[in-house]
Scaffold this motif. Structure first.
Motif, PDB file in Angstrom:
ATOM      1  N   ARG A  62     114.083  -5.964 -59.221  1.00 24.32           N
ATOM      2  CA  ARG A  62     113.579  -7.296 -58.743  1.00 24.32           C
ATOM      3  C   ARG A  62     114.135  -7.823 -57.569  1.00 24.32           C
ATOM      4  O   ARG A  62     113.376  -8.178 -56.795  1.00 24.32           O
ATOM      5  CB  ARG A  62     113.921  -8.379 -59.983  1.00 24.32           C
ATOM      6  CG  ARG A  62     113.170  -7.978 -61.289  1.00 24.32           C
ATOM      7  CD  ARG A  62     112.987  -9.286 -62.113  1.00 24.32           C
ATOM      8  NE  ARG A  62     114.386  -9.704 -62.470  1.00 24.32           N
ATOM      9  CZ  ARG A  62     115.309  -9.446 -63.411  1.00 24.32           C
ATOM     10  NH1 ARG A  62     114.557  -8.493 -64.643  1.00 24.32           N
ATOM     11  NH2 ARG A  62     116.458 -10.003 -63.824  1.00 24.32           N
ATOM     12  N   MET A  65     112.642  -6.069 -54.597  1.00 25.19           N
ATOM     13  CA  MET A  65     111.387  -6.333 -54.392  1.00 25.19           C
ATOM     14  C   MET A  65     111.371  -7.696 -53.641  1.00 25.19           C
ATOM     15  O   MET A  65     110.431  -7.895 -52.738  1.00 25.19           O
ATOM     16  CB  MET A  65     110.466  -6.078 -55.493  1.00 25.19           C
ATOM     17  CG  MET A  65     109.849  -4.894 -55.754  1.00 25.19           C
ATOM     18  SD  MET A  65     109.150  -3.943 -54.365  1.00 25.19           S
ATOM     19  CE  MET A  65     107.974  -4.818 -53.616  1.00 25.19           C
ATOM     20  N   ASN A  66     111.819  -8.602 -54.329  1.00 25.57           N
ATOM     21  CA  ASN A  66     111.794  -9.934 -53.747  1.00 25.57           C
ATOM     22  C   ASN A  66     112.313 -10.076 -52.323  1.00 25.57           C
ATOM     23  O   ASN A  66     111.735 -10.952 -51.596  1.00 25.57           O
ATOM     24  CB  ASN A  66     112.573 -10.789 -54.777  1.00 25.57           C
ATOM     25  CG  ASN A  66     111.800 -11.091 -56.081  1.00 25.57           C
ATOM     26  OD1 ASN A  66     110.527 -10.903 -56.231  1.00 25.57           O
ATOM     27  ND2 ASN A  66     112.486 -11.631 -57.149  1.00 25.57           N
ATOM     28  N   ILE A  69     109.874  -8.365 -50.015  1.00 29.02           N
ATOM     29  CA  ILE A  69     108.795  -9.386 -49.691  1.00 29.02           C
ATOM     30  C   ILE A  69     109.072 -10.374 -49.121  1.00 29.02           C
ATOM     31  O   ILE A  69     108.100 -11.023 -48.411  1.00 29.02           O
ATOM     32  CB  ILE A  69     108.141  -9.578 -51.110  1.00 29.02           C
ATOM     33  CG1 ILE A  69     107.496  -8.481 -51.728  1.00 29.02           C
ATOM     34  CG2 ILE A  69     107.061 -10.739 -50.997  1.00 29.02           C
ATOM     35  CD1 ILE A  69     106.467  -7.746 -51.056  1.00 29.02           C
ATOM     36  N   LEU A  84     107.791   2.059 -56.710  1.00 25.50           N
ATOM     37  CA  LEU A  84     107.097   2.395 -58.083  1.00 25.50           C
ATOM     38  C   LEU A  84     107.640   3.577 -58.775  1.00 25.50           C
ATOM     39  O   LEU A  84     107.604   3.379 -59.900  1.00 25.50           O
ATOM     40  CB  LEU A  84     105.656   3.050 -57.515  1.00 25.50           C
ATOM     41  CG  LEU A  84     105.020   2.157 -56.681  1.00 25.50           C
ATOM     42  CD1 LEU A  84     103.637   2.656 -56.172  1.00 25.50           C
ATOM     43  CD2 LEU A  84     104.499   0.703 -57.720  1.00 25.50           C
ATOM     44  N   ALA A  94     103.841  -3.206 -65.650  1.00 23.86           N
ATOM     45  CA  ALA A  94     103.610  -4.518 -65.048  1.00 23.86           C
ATOM     46  C   ALA A  94     104.094  -4.704 -63.633  1.00 23.86           C
ATOM     47  O   ALA A  94     103.413  -5.225 -62.800  1.00 23.86           O
ATOM     48  CB  ALA A  94     104.004  -5.690 -65.933  1.00 23.86           C
ATOM     49  N   SER A  95     105.374  -4.316 -63.324  1.00 25.08           N
ATOM     50  CA  SER A  95     105.944  -4.780 -62.253  1.00 25.08           C
ATOM     51  C   SER A  95     105.228  -3.888 -61.101  1.00 25.08           C
ATOM     52  O   SER A  95     105.183  -4.109 -59.925  1.00 25.08           O
ATOM     53  CB  SER A  95     107.547  -4.583 -62.109  1.00 25.08           C
ATOM     54  OG  SER A  95     108.154  -5.482 -63.104  1.00 25.08           O
ATOM     55  N   ALA A  96     105.094  -2.627 -61.504  1.00 22.08           N
ATOM     56  CA  ALA A  96     104.266  -1.515 -60.385  1.00 22.08           C
ATOM     57  C   ALA A  96     103.072  -2.196 -59.945  1.00 22.08           C
ATOM     58  O   ALA A  96     102.683  -2.012 -58.723  1.00 22.08           O
ATOM     59  CB  ALA A  96     104.259  -0.269 -61.332  1.00 22.08           C
ATOM     60  N   ARG A  98     102.256  -5.315 -59.988  1.00 21.55           N
ATOM     61  CA  ARG A  98     102.693  -6.460 -59.253  1.00 21.55           C
ATOM     62  C   ARG A  98     102.985  -6.223 -57.818  1.00 21.55           C
ATOM     63  O   ARG A  98     102.661  -6.971 -56.751  1.00 21.55           O
ATOM     64  CB  ARG A  98     103.886  -7.237 -59.863  1.00 21.55           C
ATOM     65  CG  ARG A  98     104.130  -8.756 -59.501  1.00 21.55           C
ATOM     66  CD  ARG A  98     103.169  -9.731 -59.858  1.00 21.55           C
ATOM     67  NE  ARG A  98     103.604 -11.106 -59.987  1.00 21.55           N
ATOM     68  CZ  ARG A  98     103.121 -12.221 -60.396  1.00 21.55           C
ATOM     69  NH1 ARG A  98     101.714 -12.080 -60.928  1.00 21.55           N
ATOM     70  NH2 ARG A  98     103.587 -13.432 -60.481  1.00 21.55           N
ATOM     71  N   ILE A  99     103.731  -5.202 -57.697  1.00 18.67           N
ATOM     72  CA  ILE A  99     104.043  -4.712 -56.497  1.00 18.67           C
ATOM     73  C   ILE A  99     102.972  -4.559 -55.328  1.00 18.67           C
ATOM     74  O   ILE A  99     102.842  -4.821 -54.309  1.00 18.67           O
ATOM     75  CB  ILE A  99     105.102  -3.536 -56.341  1.00 18.67           C
ATOM     76  CG1 ILE A  99     106.502  -3.948 -56.896  1.00 18.67           C
ATOM     77  CG2 ILE A  99     105.136  -2.800 -55.105  1.00 18.67           C
ATOM     78  CD1 ILE A  99     107.314  -2.610 -57.308  1.00 18.67           C
ATOM     79  N   GLU A 101      99.935  -5.814 -55.872  1.00 21.41           N
ATOM     80  CA  GLU A 101      99.409  -7.300 -55.475  1.00 21.41           C
ATOM     81  C   GLU A 101     100.264  -7.910 -54.451  1.00 21.41           C
ATOM     82  O   GLU A 101      99.502  -8.416 -53.415  1.00 21.41           O
ATOM     83  CB  GLU A 101      99.449  -8.145 -56.731  1.00 21.41           C
ATOM     84  CG  GLU A 101      98.452  -7.676 -57.886  1.00 21.41           C
ATOM     85  CD  GLU A 101      98.524  -8.976 -58.679  1.00 21.41           C
ATOM     86  OE1 GLU A 101      99.549  -8.986 -59.444  1.00 21.41           O
ATOM     87  OE2 GLU A 101      97.453  -9.741 -58.980  1.00 21.41           O
ATOM     88  N   ALA A 102     101.498  -7.716 -54.447  1.00 19.41           N
ATOM     89  CA  ALA A 102     102.376  -8.372 -53.455  1.00 19.41           C
ATOM     90  C   ALA A 102     102.087  -7.723 -52.174  1.00 19.41           C
ATOM     91  O   ALA A 102     101.764  -8.395 -51.077  1.00 19.41           O
ATOM     92  CB  ALA A 102     103.903  -8.357 -53.643  1.00 19.41           C
ATOM     93  N   ASP A 105      99.031  -9.202 -50.729  1.00 15.19           N
ATOM     94  CA  ASP A 105      99.174 -10.547 -50.090  1.00 15.19           C
ATOM     95  C   ASP A 105      99.964 -10.401 -48.911  1.00 15.19           C
ATOM     96  O   ASP A 105      99.682 -11.440 -48.128  1.00 15.19           O
ATOM     97  CB  ASP A 105     100.018 -11.339 -51.166  1.00 15.19           C
ATOM     98  CG  ASP A 105     100.090 -12.895 -50.942  1.00 15.19           C
ATOM     99  OD1 ASP A 105     101.131 -13.083 -50.836  1.00 15.19           O
ATOM    100  OD2 ASP A 105      99.172 -13.460 -50.687  1.00 15.19           O
ATOM    101  N   ASP A 139      91.859  -8.472 -59.332  1.00 20.89           N
ATOM    102  CA  ASP A 139      92.075  -8.755 -58.035  1.00 20.89           C
ATOM    103  C   ASP A 139      91.095 -10.102 -57.695  1.00 20.89           C
ATOM    104  O   ASP A 139      91.180 -10.384 -56.696  1.00 20.89           O
ATOM    105  CB  ASP A 139      91.657  -7.659 -56.894  1.00 20.89           C
ATOM    106  CG  ASP A 139      90.161  -7.149 -57.351  1.00 20.89           C
ATOM    107  OD1 ASP A 139      89.511  -6.812 -56.426  1.00 20.89           O
ATOM    108  OD2 ASP A 139      89.923  -7.194 -58.303  1.00 20.89           O
TER     109      ASP A 139
END
Lengths: 141, 188
Positions: A62, A65-66, A69, A84, A94-96, A98-99, A101-102, A105, A139
């Protein structure tokens, strides 16, 4: 590579004229006018090593990744692949997702980055069974 | 006497704070929405519900893809068995299961976070409403506050005033009377 792509694709924008983004050896991004500048490859290698730690724990994932980003860049596919795989070791699908998606973004207005990243990550995604947000239909709100 | 003065002031403060809290909770505060946060509001028995900030919190933020804790931490049995299945190869999970796993850990997707709120309509509506209200106040002022209309501003009086100024030859060289044609009896 992405930094170059960003610089080339934004033509005429004032951001083009700024100096190469500075990646320092510490997590907190400080810009030194002296001292050795970390190259893009060193930066990438450092982050790949971080996520490749075999016994990485959830907090480290976490935090990594944070922080990643938070930087003013889109991470290279090889860093994302390591992240990943870290999710896989932590059994966190779920985190994979989310990554991914990030990353989309983070690309902001540069719409060509995300498809490129997905293309580069396709082998890993199929191997690990990670769906893209598009495949799950999340998405679109 | 003192307590009586304080009561209406306190009520006014309550109203405004509650109104703001109501508006905020309706529209959401920027990109920050959390399942656990409740607005610190008045409590009838003095008990207020506030987030425990000493434990890891969940929040949906674009710049923090992986928050400190998963969204749902109390899992039902079905959820728990799904989590067990997650430990195996992900290729054996169906699309619905993958989506369910995502929703267990996260509240809003990035797309949902970025969805336009339409808050601007509330803001614009509020602006117009208050401008309108101010208009009513001004109108009321016009009829109830302003003193009687001075007669020196009537057209009739003004005409007589202008005639007097011309007769007096006010500024005859370059100013007022210079613009009046005395032979023809009209403005030049």
């Amino acid at each position: 590579m992405f930094r170059a792509a960003l610089r080339l694709s934004v033509s005429g924008a004032r951001s083009l004229t700024r100096t190469r983004p500075q990646y320092t050896a510490s997590i907190a991004a400080r810009s030194y006018s002296h001292g050795k500048q970390e190259t893009d490859e060193e930066f990438d290698a450092r982050w790949v090593t971080y996520f490749n730690k075999p016994d990485i724990d959830a907090w480290e994932l976490r935090k990594g990744m944070n922080t990643l980003i938070g930087y003013d860049l889109v991470p290279e596919p090889k860093i994302l692949e390591a992240a990943l795989r870290a999710c896989r070791r932590l059994n966190d699908l779920a985190s994979a997702i989310r990554i991914l998606e990030a990353v989309k973004d983070k690309s902001g207005p540069h719409k060509e980055i995300y498809p490129y990243v997905l293309q580069e990550l396709q082998p890993t995604l199929s191997e690990l069974g990670i769906p893209t947000p598009e495949e799950l239909g999340i998405d679109k709100a | 006497m003192v307590s009586q003065c304080q009561q209406p002031k306190k009520a006014m403060q309550h109203l405004t704070a509650r109104r703001v809290a109501g508006l905020l909770s309706r529209r959401g505060v920027a990109a920050f929405s959390s399942s656990g946060v409740k607005m610190a509001s008045h409590g009838h028995g003095g008990v207020t519900e506030q987030t425990d900030m000493s434990v890891p919190l969940y929040w949906d933020r674009l710049d923090t893809p992986l928050p400190d804790r998963p969204y749902k931490d109390t899992l039902s049995d079905a959820d728990k068995s799904l989590k067990q299945k997650e430990k195996g190869p992900w290729n054996s999970l169906s699309k619905e299961e993958k989506l369910a796993l995502y929703r267990l850990t996260f509240n809003e997707t990035y797309a949902e976070m970025k969805k336009p709120t339409g808050e601007w309509k509330t803001v614009l509506g509020g602006i117009f409403f208050f401008i309108g209200f101010t208009g009513l106040v001004v109108l009321w002022q016009r009829y109830y506050v302003y003193p009687p209309h001075p007669r020196t501003l009537d057209d009739e009086w003004q005409a007589m005033q202008v005639k007097r100024m011309l007769d007096m030859r006010v500024n005859p060289v370059e100013g007022f009377s210079a613009k009046w044609d005395y032979e023809k009896g009209q403005w030049k």
